[in-house]
Each structure stands twice: as C-alpha cells, then as structure tokens.
Scaffold this active site. Structure first.
Site: not given
Ligand code: BV8
Ligand code: ZN
Length: 278
Positions: A129-130, A132, A147, A155, A216, A218, A244
């Site tokens: 989903q990153n 980066d 993503h 454009c 990593g 959520s 978490e």
C-alpha cells in the site's frame, strides 16, 4: 489452500519481551517463530501485504500514528481529488514534503528480509500500500504497488504520465502540454479506483496462495484490507506482524506483536539455519 501439517483451528499469539525477565514467553515466541518457519518450509506460494508500518523503522511517518498528521490535516483529507481541486497548492506542498522525507531514508532490515524471503517460494507476490518505493530500493521483485508511487507524476485530465524528476512548484503547478490539465502525483486517492490490472492480480494471487503475511498495516483501507481476508477464506495460513492488534488479528493463525524490522530478519535467519533455500 492451506499448507500441510497445520491444525487450522489453532490460533497462536506471541508478545516479544526481554528474554531474561519472561523466559517462558520468550520460549513461546521461539516456538511461534519455529511454527512460522515450518509454515514457510511447507508452503510453495506466498503473498505478502505491507503497509506504512514496514517503513516506520526507516523514518517514514505512518498514516494513523500521531506523526501521520500533516499540520492539522488527516491524510484522508489531503489524499483526495476534492482537496486537490479546492486547494492544489497545499496538496502539492504535502506531497513535496513526503517526497523529501522518503528521499532521505533507506530501506530497513524488514524490507531486506522480505527481499530474501522470496527465495523460499515457487510463487511469491509482494503487495504494498506504500507509495515510498522502498521495497524496490531494497531489491524486491514482483511488487504490486496498489496505491501508486509518490515519485511519479501524471495529468489530472488525460492521465498522461510524466517523468519522476519533474520538479513541481506548488505555487506554480505545471500544466499538461497535451491537454492543459494540472499535473498531480501518480498515487491513488481516497474515492478513486485502483488500477484494475494491479488489484485483480493481487486478488487472484491471494485466492490461490498457501501462505499470507500481513505486515505493518492497520488493515482498515479497502480494497487492500480485503486481501488477507480473501486468502484466509480460501484456506491460506495467515500471519500478521504488527506491534498493535488490528481488526485482522482475530482472523490470523499467527499474530506476532513485533516490529517488522526486528521479527522478519530473525525469521529469515532462522530459515537459513534450519532450511537453506532451494
Ligand atoms: C476505492 C495513496 C472505489 C495516497 C492511499 C469498504 C469499506 C469502507 C470504506 C471503503 C470501502 N471501499 C472503499 C472505501 C473507501 C476507502 C477506504 O477504505 N476508506 C477507509 C479510510 C475506511 N477506500 C478507497 O477510497 C479506495 N478506493 O475503494 O475506490 C470506491 C470509491 C468510492 C466508494 C466505494 C468504492 C482507495 C484507497 C487508497 C487511498 N490511497 N494511499 C497517498 O499515500 O498519499 S491509502 C493510504 O492509507 C496508504 O496507502 C494505506 O493504504 C493507508 C494507511 O494504512 P496503513 O498503510 O496500514 O498505515 P497506518 O498508519 O494506518 O497503520 C500502520 C500500521 O503499522 C499500524 O497498525 C501500526 O501499529 C503498524 N506499525 C507501526 N510501526 C511498525 C508497525 N508494524 C510493523 N513494524 C513496525 N515497526
Ligand atoms: Zn493531460
């Protein structure tokens, strides 16, 4: 499709603690580690889904963590067409800030461990989903960027792609030479459809895989969050790695409450010791 040897009804949860104080729990974690090593050895196919958490140890802010906020804006407010239409300057300032942050960091041991984990499988798909680009920088192949990618530009109107080294001035956003439309980052905004080819590939791999790692994330943003659920429904062994718990933890066969940059290298090290690839 489940791997051999695992009792599907059994679910295991592990909490990393200092070995000295709580050796029983450490022992438990080691058993958990060995069971996940077994799952890796007994599965020929694997899908890994990652979220912002895998880049946290590289210094990239996550979305939901307190550092995910930018000024007073939540990512969901800025990463939308509506925000770009109403205030393209602030949206581009946000993306320039994130490009600068991501440009200054390096992949961490979690990214490299996933690059290495690939060699234990005939079929391995890394779905992220990153935006980066750190998985690619770590040398991983066969990556599905659900993503988009923060370095790419396109454009707004005709979707024409533009080179990554386009320097965007938020005060003077360039227009598309083909149709005059505004240039935007080539990422998927909330409310926008994902690239059909990429998301269909991610779902078809998740439907067939024997092993699925959710790392990593959520597990809230859809359709990405549906991938581990789809895999589990098709009988895959589901491992979640996240300090978490998430809405997915209850479904996971193995929930490992650990940082990916710590647990994944340990897993790969253990695999190298117990069953060298190939
Ligand atoms: C769409 C790119 C068709 C841009 C992003 C069904 C139900 C409910 C809502 C919806 C639904 N279907 C569609 C929606 C709407 C929406 C959605 O899911 N909303 C959420 C908020 C409920 N989905 C969409 O809009 C998608 N499009 O569906 O189109 C459509 C359209 C309209 C209506 C219906 C259908 C498009 C979604 C993509 C949006 N673009 N990013 C950019 O980056 O600028 S999403 C973005 O946020 C990320 O890419 C990522 O996906 C998400 C953030 O989640 P995470 O990566 O998991 O990060 P987060 O901070 O939340 O969590 C980090 C985790 O890491 C934490 O759990 C933490 O504990 C853990 N962690 C921390 N440190 C570590 C760690 N783990 C391990 N190690 C560590 N060291
Ligand atoms: Zn155009």
């Amino acid at each position: 499709m489940a791997c051999q040897e695992r009792d599907p009804t059994e679910r295991r949860i592990a909490k990393p603690v200092s070995l000295v104080a709580f050796w029983p729990v450490a022992l438990y974690l080691l058993c958990m580690l060995d069971e996940i090593v077994n799952a890796v050895r007994n599965c020929r196919s694997c899908v890994v889904l990652t979220g912002a958490g895998i880049s946290a140890e590289s210094g990239v802010p996550t979305f939901r963590g307190s550092e995910g906020l930018w000024g007073k804006f939540k990512p969901e407010e800025l990463a939308t067409m509506a925000a770009f239409i109403s205030n393209p300057k602030i949206v581009w300032e946000w993306y320039k800030w994130r490009r600068q942050v991501v440009g200054e960091v390096k992949p961490n041991p979690g990214h490299y461990a996933l690059r290495d984990l690939q060699q234990w499988f005939d079929q391995f798909t890394l779905v992220t989903q990153n935006v980066d680009g750190l998985h690619r920088a770590a040398g991983s192949e066969n990556i599905l960027e659900l993503h988009g990618n923060i370095y790419r530009n396109k454009c707004l109107d005709c979707n024409h792609q533009f080179s990554e080294d386009m320097d965007i001035d938020p005060d003077n956003i360039p227009s598309c030479p083909h149709c005059g439309g505004k240039i935007r980052p080539d990422v998927v905004w909330f409310g926008e459809m994902l690239d059909a080819q990429i998301i269909n590939k991610a779902f078809s791999e998740s439907e067939q895989t024997e092993l699925f790692f959710s790392i990593g994330t959520s597990a809230i943003v859809h359709p990405a969050a549906s991938l581990p659920i789809t895999a589990k429904r098709r009988g895959a062994t589901l491992v979640e790695i996240n300090p978490e718990m998430t809405p997915l933890s209850g479904l996971a066969d193995y929930y490992v409450s650990a940082k990916s940059g710590e647990f994944l290298p340990t897993l790969v090290e253990r695999l190298k010791q117990t069953s060298p690839p190939g």
